[in-house]
Write an enzyme that holds these catalytic residues in place. Sequence first.
Site, PDB file in Angstrom:
ATOM      1  N   LYS A  81       0.702  -1.162   0.111  1.00 13.09           N
ATOM      2  CA  LYS A  81      -0.095   0.059  -0.092  1.00 13.09           C
ATOM      3  C   LYS A  81       0.809   1.263   0.064  1.00 13.09           C
ATOM      4  CE  LYS A  81      -3.759  -0.174   2.259  1.00 13.09           C
ATOM      5  NZ  LYS A  81      -4.681  -0.637   3.374  1.00 13.09           N
TER       6      LYS A  81
ATOM      7  N   MET B  70      -6.065  -7.333   7.956  1.00 17.92           N
ATOM      8  CA  MET B  70      -5.553  -6.540   9.182  1.00 17.92           C
ATOM      9  C   MET B  70      -6.265  -5.216   9.220  1.00 17.92           C
ATOM     10  SD  MET B  70      -1.544  -7.120   8.690  1.00 17.92           S
ATOM     11  CE  MET B  70      -1.393  -6.663   7.016  1.00 17.92           C
TER      12      MET B  70
END
Length: 882
Positions: free
Chosen positions: A21, A102
């Site tokens: 990311k 997550m």
Amino acid sequence: MQQIYFFNEGRRDMRSLLGGKGANLAEMTHLGLPVPQGFTISTVACHEYEKNQNQLPTTLRSEITTALQRLEGITEKKFNSMATPLLVSVRSGAAISMPGMMDTILNLGLNDQTVLGLAEQTQNERFAWDCYRRLLQMFGNVVYDMPEQTFESVLTDYKRRNGYRTDLDLTAADLKAIVADFQNIYLESKHGSFPQSPQEQLELAVSAVFTSWQNPRAKVYRKLHHIDEHIGTAVNVQAMVFGNSGADSGTGVAFTRDPVTGEKKVFGEFLQNAQGEDVVSGVRTPQGLPAMKAMAPQAYEQFITAVAKLETHYHDMQDVEFTLEHGKLYFLQTRDGKRTAKAAVKIAVDQVNEGLIDQNAALLRVDPEQISNLLHPEFAAATLAAQQPLTKGLPASPGAASGKIYFTAPSAKAAHEAGEKVILVRQDTSPEDIEGMVVSEAIVTSRGGMTSHAAVVARGMGKCGVVGCENLVVDQAKQQVVINGQVFAKGSELSVDGASGQIYAGVLEATQATQDENLQTLLTWAASVGKLDVYANADTPADFAQALNFGAKGIGLTRTEHMFFKSDRLLKMRRLIIAGTTADRVEPLAELEELQTEDFYQLYRLAQGKTVTIRLLDPPLHEFLPHDTKEMTRVAEALAMSVSSLAKRVAVLHEANPMLGHRGCRLAVTYPDIYEMQVTAIVNAALRLKREGIPVKPHIMIPLIDTLPELKWVKARLVAKINDLLAAARTPLHYQIGIMMEMPRACLVADQLAQEAEFFSFGTNDLTQLTFGYSRDDIGSFLPTYIERGILKADPFKTLDVEGVGRLMKMAVDKGRYERRSLPIGVCGELGGDPASISYFEKIGIDYVSVSPFRVPSAVLASAQATLQHDYQASKAAVQAR
């Protein structure tokens, strides 16, 4: 060492440091796309956090403070400011994408004071309090592990009491009251009041995201997708943009191609006046992208142009998250999109045709393990989503099947002949169950691993199979099975999903996989690249025809014992075994020879000159004999002998540990006429085809060889028999006699064995269990615990144990080729179809692998990938050497 990087300081090739990311946010920033500013706390910091007993080191806390001050300067907003409050999102980001595994926290920085400042600054009181309730809800769940339902029930109660349909109906007054209720939940918990310091919120959030690397769902996901446990996650801190700031705002997720079909069109969902978690969590039903186009046409066109640019830049389908704030477009994430097997293959082939990638890139793009999903029936995702599974076992063989359950081979066969679809449910299976397995839609066992009999046969037949269902208790006496407390009698209907290992009550609709043209194109490319040839484990013409259709180059293993389990043949085999003398064995051997000759003829005829390797009889004789009283009586009657006489013979042949007992080449030493019968059938079938003008070069494989004297003795008997047959026929025939390498001792003395063996073929199932001392049918009681606790990295029956079994194999390859330079060497165990194992096989010089018919395509692709990866590593090493 620098632990924090602003987005303009990173690039896409820094994934291991910044996570996927963070690296992609940096790359989009460099591409000039509208990305809210922020910074990435690196994976190095995650490792330091874990070393520091899950506490943020002082140096990192200081660096976070400095980074925040810099972000305040960029955004012209400040943490804990009433006038210009800075709010941030805190998101995880591992180097390998793990969607939803997550944790994320939005709107961090709000407290009882800054919420008032945000309301005044935006002139939107409802928006400000909506952001605050979201923060309280997410923070409590992620940081303090408060049940999400605790907060959700408050929201649900407010909507029910006021007759609201969605969260959007909640007023500012409602949201203020909900925030108060949420804060009371904190006060009633062991954690006390919600922290009012934004700095404290941020440090707790960063700690929580680092900790979430070890949460149960993340561990399961990593295990499922073979992701390294030690790479850790980065944390991305990013200035908030607000899709929930009004009717001209919204949020969405989009793919640059359809992730289900692979069609070249932007596919996505959009929610007006919402934040990203509303889309991901499913609390609201999103609309399609046309809703965005109608609301903000200019932003929509900008979006379409930008996502096309991203796909071209990344050379792959992208999964994009975006937000509109008062009509202005922002990108929050891009990553390579998850896709179905069908879409993966189509996208790879299409992008080659479009000139976006080359054929090698396309071959590396598709996961070989996905390929088998294209070849079997499957349940639609929507169908499964509406069902609750009864239990889950090991997904031994892909496919989807529904039917009535039966517990014995005869009852399964009778039901099939009556027109029913059958699910065979057993504690475990034996060769005697083969007829029931043949007619079944799926095979389910309560015991056994991925290389158990049930698993191996299911894959070989292309049957749906689930094994090792520990919560499934089979009661043969009552003809019922208990699954997590529910009783299902004979004839009850179950559905089996071989792709996931899950079992469902009732009948679910399955779709039949069709031949995929894109897959055929991809496999053609793969076959031209891979150095490892791919053969099939095939025991019947139907198996072999299927394997040839999938691109097999021939047969690497025919297990002759599987040819004896049909009822008429099994009786003849039993008559042979019961015979007390060589003379008594003459007649049953002659009958079996006739059958075997036809078997081999059909395989050779299909091969049309391709290699067919036939393994001589391997299992212990007692496996062919009856064991229960009812079957003993039936067989005794058929053999015209007393039950007591039959029972005595069965008792004599019983072995305490048959895996280590009287089987394989040991049978050839004690019953040489059995192997002589088989080579007679092989030679006669080959000569018949030769007369018909079809070339045949028999490859005869002797199993379980341990020593050179043993090999010499058995080979001499076979060669003598073959020479007699050829002399009588006055016809030459080229043939090879090789050995199955499945004994650790054989690997240690491979140079000696290569003096006589004309080829080696590793039987990795037996070699693995004999190296470890594990019984592959009994590992379910301890192996999962070993893997969970890190004692073993992976199931050694699914992925090669390189350090032990792999080292034995390399030693055998090196020793064998030292003695016989051009010695052909293959692998015919189940590991031959595992992509990770194939990479190692190619590295040590294996020539071919032989796999179940339905694993041929994935093995062809894995072979190509192994070649490309090894060529790349060799090229890289050569450059470094210069």
